[in-house]
Motif scaffolding. Structure first.
Motif, PDB file in Angstrom:
ATOM      1  N   SER A   1       0.861  -1.185   0.000  1.00 23.44           N
ATOM      2  CA  SER A   1       0.000   0.000   0.000  1.00 23.44           C
ATOM      3  C   SER A   1       0.891   1.227   0.000  1.00 23.44           C
ATOM      4  O   SER A   1       2.034   1.190   0.482  1.00 23.44           O
ATOM      5  CB  SER A   1      -0.924   0.007   1.220  1.00 23.44           C
ATOM      6  OG  SER A   1      -0.170   0.032   2.422  1.00 23.44           O
TER       7      SER A   1
ATOM      8  N   VAL B   1       1.268   5.516   0.660  1.00 20.43           N
ATOM      9  CA  VAL B   1       0.769   6.675   1.405  1.00 20.43           C
ATOM     10  C   VAL B   1       1.507   7.918   0.918  1.00 20.43           C
ATOM     11  O   VAL B   1       2.741   7.920   0.790  1.00 20.43           O
ATOM     12  CB  VAL B   1       0.991   6.503   2.923  1.00 20.43           C
ATOM     13  CG1 VAL B   1       0.569   7.763   3.668  1.00 20.43           C
ATOM     14  CG2 VAL B   1       0.215   5.295   3.437  1.00 20.43           C
TER      15      VAL B   1
ATOM     16  N   ASN C   1      -3.794   7.709   2.471  1.00 25.76           N
ATOM     17  CA  ASN C   1      -3.502   6.502   1.714  1.00 25.76           C
ATOM     18  C   ASN C   1      -3.926   6.669   0.259  1.00 25.76           C
ATOM     19  O   ASN C   1      -4.963   7.245  -0.049  1.00 25.76           O
ATOM     20  CB  ASN C   1      -4.204   5.291   2.331  1.00 25.76           C
ATOM     21  CG  ASN C   1      -5.723   5.433   2.339  1.00 25.76           C
ATOM     22  OD1 ASN C   1      -6.263   6.355   2.944  1.00 25.76           O
ATOM     23  ND2 ASN C   1      -6.417   4.514   1.666  1.00 25.76           N
TER      24      ASN C   1
ATOM     25  N   THR D   1      -3.620   3.782  -1.890  1.00 26.98           N
ATOM     26  CA  THR D   1      -4.121   2.460  -2.249  1.00 26.98           C
ATOM     27  C   THR D   1      -5.510   2.232  -1.653  1.00 26.98           C
ATOM     28  O   THR D   1      -5.715   2.444  -0.451  1.00 26.98           O
ATOM     29  CB  THR D   1      -3.157   1.366  -1.752  1.00 26.98           C
ATOM     30  OG1 THR D   1      -1.852   1.645  -2.253  1.00 26.98           O
ATOM     31  CG2 THR D   1      -3.601  -0.005  -2.219  1.00 26.98           C
TER      32      THR D   1
ATOM     33  N   SER E   1      -8.138   3.902  -1.713  1.00 30.98           N
ATOM     34  CA  SER E   1      -8.734   5.059  -1.048  1.00 30.98           C
ATOM     35  C   SER E   1     -10.207   5.233  -1.400  1.00 30.98           C
ATOM     36  O   SER E   1     -10.928   5.959  -0.716  1.00 30.98           O
ATOM     37  CB  SER E   1      -7.964   6.330  -1.430  1.00 30.98           C
ATOM     38  OG  SER E   1      -7.962   6.516  -2.835  1.00 30.98           O
TER      39      SER E   1
END
Length: 227
Positions: free
Chosen positions: A76, A78, A97, A99, A101
């Protein structure tokens, strides 16, 4: 939406905490952080502010029931935006984030300021995270948000312990070298160069992961355009 809040005192000066922030990862208690890459950095010489944009790559297990809902993602990403205000001695970091989201959005704000009672020996850490799950079913949203808040709290406790170890290392190196962050009587660039020289000695090598991380950034370029 659920809110997670936390505050803590670190027994180090604001200058030391700010410098240690750049080398917070890796540490032995935050093994889920795979890499940290600086995407952009600029200085506002008039306001004495250093602005930095970073991309943080993480690898963290997801519960089976949640993975069945949102799918499996090995990594993931950020996006973090930070401002170091040397005049007001304030570090603000805002992250979100990238990934998944559209299914679960976490907006986090962290602020470091000198303790009012001990401005040169202790630093106040304040953290707030707004966690929002998206689903047509409110029951699923509540369950995901509750799990996320619990996990966020667990990670926050571990993160503080890990950062304490980094702070000890930074403080020791500063003492050994005899180099300290000067007051605002020196130029901004001299201050920033001094801090950067100090911290870059400890920055880990993430070269092998950079190419794959940047490829993910390209795919998610639309996110940056919306910001």
């Amino acid at each position: 939406m659920k809110i997670f809040e936390s505050s803590h005192f670190f027994n180090y000066s604001w200058e030391q905490v700010t410098a240690a922030n750049w080398v917070k990862y890796p540490n032995e208690l935050s093994s889920h952080v795979v890499s940290v890459d600086i995407l952009n950095r600029e200085v506002d010489p008039e306001k004495h502010i250093l602005r930095t944009e970073r991309l943080i790559s993480c690898k963290q297990p997801v519960p089976r029931w949640l993975r069945a809902i949102i799918g499996g993602e090995e990594y993931s990403f950020v996006r973090e935006l930070s401002e170091v205000d040397l005049v007001n001695r304030k570090l603000i970091m805002k992250s979100a984030n990238m990934t998944l989201s559209n299914l679960l959005l976490v907006n986090e704000t962290v602020v470091y300021t000198p303790d009012k009672k001990m401005p040169h020996g202790r630093t106040l850490f304040e953290q707030e995270a707004a966690i929002t799950a998206f689903s047509p079913f409110s029951g699923i949203c509540n369950k995901i948000e509750d799990w996320s808040v619990e996990r966020f709290g667990q990670n926050a406790k571990v993160g503080k312990l890990g950062f304490e170890g980094v702070l000890q290392s930074v403080a020791k190196k500063w003492d050994e070298s005899g180099v300290l962050v000067k007051g605002l009587g020196t130029s901004l660039m001299e201050e920033l160069d001094e801090v950067n020289d100090k911290t870059h000695e400890m920055i880990h090598d993430v070269g092998e992961k950079t190419s794959s991380v940047l490829s993910q950034v390209t795919k998610l370029g639309s996110y940056f355009n919306r910001s």
